[in-house]
Enzyme design. Structure first.
Site, mmCIF file in Angstrom:
data_model
loop_
_atom_site.group_PDB
_atom_site.id
_atom_site.type_symbol
_atom_site.label_atom_id
_atom_site.label_comp_id
_atom_site.label_asym_id
_atom_site.label_seq_id
_atom_site.Cartn_x
_atom_site.Cartn_y
_atom_site.Cartn_z
ATOM 1 N N HIS A 157 0.825 -1.169 0.066
ATOM 2 C CA HIS A 157 -0.066 -0.087 0.122
ATOM 3 C C HIS A 157 0.824 1.317 -0.167
ATOM 4 O O HIS A 157 0.190 2.439 -0.326
ATOM 5 C CB HIS A 157 -1.058 -0.102 1.112
ATOM 6 N N ASP A 365 3.389 9.286 -0.760
ATOM 7 C CA ASP A 365 2.355 8.632 -0.406
ATOM 8 C C ASP A 365 2.118 7.574 -1.339
ATOM 9 O O ASP A 365 2.129 7.638 -2.704
ATOM 10 C CB ASP A 365 1.061 9.614 -0.530
HETATM 11 P P1 ADQ Z 1 -3.190 6.086 4.862
HETATM 12 O O1 ADQ Z 1 -1.549 6.775 5.055
HETATM 13 O O2 ADQ Z 1 -3.725 6.192 5.878
HETATM 14 O O3 ADQ Z 1 -3.028 4.786 3.914
HETATM 15 P P2 ADQ Z 1 -5.034 7.687 2.925
HETATM 16 O O4 ADQ Z 1 -5.103 6.616 1.692
HETATM 17 O O5 ADQ Z 1 -5.023 9.119 2.717
HETATM 18 O O6 ADQ Z 1 -3.621 7.527 3.818
HETATM 19 O O7 ADQ Z 1 -5.996 7.765 4.059
HETATM 20 C C1 ADQ Z 1 -6.642 6.776 4.332
HETATM 21 C C2 ADQ Z 1 -8.148 6.890 4.978
HETATM 22 O O8 ADQ Z 1 -8.247 7.560 6.356
HETATM 23 C C3 ADQ Z 1 -9.392 7.837 4.132
HETATM 24 O O9 ADQ Z 1 -10.333 7.074 3.827
HETATM 25 C C4 ADQ Z 1 -9.385 9.132 5.029
HETATM 26 O O10 ADQ Z 1 -10.975 9.422 5.072
HETATM 27 C C5 ADQ Z 1 -9.202 8.453 6.549
HETATM 28 N N1 ADQ Z 1 -8.762 9.758 7.202
HETATM 29 C C6 ADQ Z 1 -7.576 10.062 7.160
HETATM 30 N N2 ADQ Z 1 -7.617 11.240 8.198
HETATM 31 C C7 ADQ Z 1 -8.522 11.095 8.796
HETATM 32 C C8 ADQ Z 1 -9.076 11.871 9.737
HETATM 33 N N3 ADQ Z 1 -8.358 12.729 10.245
HETATM 34 N N4 ADQ Z 1 -10.473 11.632 10.466
HETATM 35 C C9 ADQ Z 1 -11.364 10.559 9.977
HETATM 36 N N5 ADQ Z 1 -10.609 9.839 8.669
HETATM 37 C C10 ADQ Z 1 -9.623 10.195 8.317
HETATM 38 C C11 ADQ Z 1 -2.217 3.914 3.387
HETATM 39 C C12 ADQ Z 1 -1.189 4.732 2.396
HETATM 40 C C13 ADQ Z 1 -2.031 5.495 1.408
HETATM 41 C C14 ADQ Z 1 -2.952 4.606 0.455
HETATM 42 C C15 ADQ Z 1 -3.687 3.690 1.515
HETATM 43 C C16 ADQ Z 1 -4.670 2.741 0.730
HETATM 44 O O11 ADQ Z 1 -0.307 5.406 3.197
HETATM 45 O O12 ADQ Z 1 -0.822 6.112 0.231
HETATM 46 O O13 ADQ Z 1 -3.632 5.366 -0.017
HETATM 47 O O14 ADQ Z 1 -3.037 3.162 2.479
HETATM 48 O O15 ADQ Z 1 -3.709 1.997 0.085
#
Ligand code: ADQ
Length: 465
Positions: A157, A365
């Site tokens: 991921h 990311d």
């Molecule tokens: P993350 O690093 O967690 O994921 P991201 O894909 O942007 O990054 O977000 C994941 C989820 O968390 C989103 O659905 C978002 O809505 C939720 N979220 C983030 N901040 C939040 C907050 N403050 N309050 C509530 N919800 C929040 C990892 C990798 C990414 C990749 C994903 C999926 O780092 O690059 O896109 O996995 O593969």
């Protein structure tokens, strides 16, 4: 009968009770597992005095989950150690934050062996196994060592780093060798895939054949990009909920006619929050006419609090946000609203919809699902503008966003100004193209294309080609 077994560090299917805080990934995997009567296997998140290998089976939201408890030492060395202090910073190009200790490495290996040994009796002859993310890279190798002949796939991921960055990791070659136990290795982007192949060819003497088949370490694996998406249909339903509409109205009221720039992130150094705050400060400094006309709402939920680098970052962000408000706020205007509490998915959907600009500026990311959620939440008649870092995997396909270098505070400040002034016609044209991409390349497509390819033996691919 063939079942899908998904293995991840943590297991989090949405509960039966409806809308929760679970993300799109969990929803999609749950749907696949429900359809296939599959199994989701992983760590419960709990620690016990002494590891027993006991599995607790439960049905959550129609999905069968198998949970295992670890010891505190496992949590420290495997999760807080090798996964989050070594691999996470390294794969996000933060070699300055990489903390490598031999004990982390040992803990990582021990937990992967524990996963393999506990999972082994649950695997049926026709099951296919899909391992998720950087916590479990050696799991495929450990299963093979124990005689598992099933098809096993792996999806990363997070980004795959450039060759010279990866080679700073002690025993990097062994880590890559273990990946070649999988039949299919999936990455988020073409760039990640290329970086992996570059390493494989130069440091592992690999032979890259047609159809992404790669021969190395005496094995053959298929290597391909599977860009992840959101559950667009589910998001559309969430957006129509009463809660989402309540939150949209709440935000519009509190905007009081001002434009809202929105950031939503886990509080993580890869997300570029300090640089984002600096860029916003540059904007305020350069354009006094904007004072009182806009504000930045940054929602940054606390994450991995037990790792020092995250505590340090939190302290720095508290300071910078205080400095910005101290320097620019007036009695009736706060330029930066910095919020650390988490929000539910339906609340978040309403907040996204009320935003004029989505500011998504990670330094690195894998993909970034927030960029896709922001787009999915916009009003087709009057959409907001997405500003996206060139270093997010999402930038590879979301080219109609305003693409910026997050390290340049001037670039980001100018992009915000451009977004604020963008005519409706241009906003619509950009948004329509982005939305089509979000809807087409959604999480179901990601899941189905990966599983389909995993089911297809390499020999058949060659024949079809
Ligand atoms: P993350 O690093 O967690 O994921 P991201 O894909 O942007 O990054 O977000 C994941 C989820 O968390 C989103 O659905 C978002 O809505 C939720 N979220 C983030 N901040 C939040 C907050 N403050 N309050 C509530 N919800 C929040 C990892 C990798 C990414 C990749 C994903 C999926 O780092 O690059 O896109 O996995 O593969």
């Amino acid at each position: 009968m063939s079942r899908l077994i998904v293995v991840s560090n943590r297991v989090n299917p949405p509960a039966d009770t409806g809308v929760g805080t679970t993300g799109g990934l969990a929803m999609a995997l749950s749907a696949a597992l429900r359809e296939d009567k599959g199994l989701w296997f992983g760590w419960s998140g709990n620690t016990v005095e002494e590891y027993t290998g006991h599995i607790s089976m439960q049905v959550v939201g129609g999905v069968t989950v198998a949970l295992l408890d670890l010891e505190a030492q496992d949590e420290n060395e495997y999760y807080n150690g090798y996964a989050n202090r070594t691999l996470w910073p390294l794969f996000h190009y933060r070699t300055d934050l990489v903390n490598y200790e031999r004990s982390f490495d040992e803990g990582y290996e021990r937990v992967n062996i524990r996963f393999a040994e506990t999972l082994l009796p649950l695997i049926g002859p026709d099951d296919i196994i899909w391992v998720q993310d950087y916590h479990l890279i050696p799991l495929g190798r450990e299963l093979r060592r124990r005689g598992v002949k099933n098809r096993i796939g792996f999806f990363l991921h997070i980004p795959w780093p450039a060759r010279r960055v990866l080679s700073t990791l002690p025993r990097h070659n062994e880590l890559v060798e273990s990946l070649f136990s999988y039949d299919l290795i999936g990455f988020q982007t073409g760039e990640d895939t290329e970086a992996f192949l570059d390493y494989a060819q130069h440091d592992a003497n690999a032979e890259v054949c047609e159809d992404g088949v790669v021969k190395a370490f005496g094995n053959r694996s298929r290597v391909k990009a599977f860009p992840i998406g959101i559950d667009a249909a589910d998001f559309a339903t969430t957006l129509k909920s009463d809660k989402a509409e309540d939150y949209r109205k709440l935000m519009v009221k509190s905007q009081d006619g001002r434009k809202m720039i929105l950031g939503v992130d886990r509080l993580d150094y890869s997300k570029g929050l300090e640089e984002r705050f600096s860029a916003y400060e540059t904007l305020l400094d350069k354009y006094p006419d904007l004072h009182g006309e806009l504000f930045l709402l940054q929602i940054a939920t606390r994450s991995r609090d037990s790792v020092d680098a995250y505590q340090d970052l939190r302290a720095r962000l508290d300071t910078i946000s205080g400095q910005i408000n101290g320097a620019y706020a007036t009695v009736d205007w706060v330029p930066l609203r910095y919020v650390n509490r988490p929000y539910r998915r339906d609340e978040l959907a309403g907040i996204y919809r009320a935003a004029h600009i989505g500011l998504v500026t990670p330094l690195r990311d894998g993909m970034n699902l927030v960029a896709k959620e922001f787009v999915a939440a916009q009003d087709a008649a009057n959409p907001g503008v997405l500003i996206l870092s060139e270093f997010a995997g999402a930038a590879e396909t979301m080219k109609e966003a305003l693409i910026v270098n997050p390290l340049s505070r001037e670039d980001v400040a100018e992009a915000i100004r451009q977004g604020l002034n963008m005519p409706l016609k241009q906003r619509k044209a950009r948004w329509e193209a982005l939305m089509e991409n979000v809807e087409t390349n959604d999480v179901s497509r990601w899941r189905d294309s990966f599983v389909e390819m995993l089911k297809t033996p390499i020999a058949e691919l060659a024949e079809a080609g």
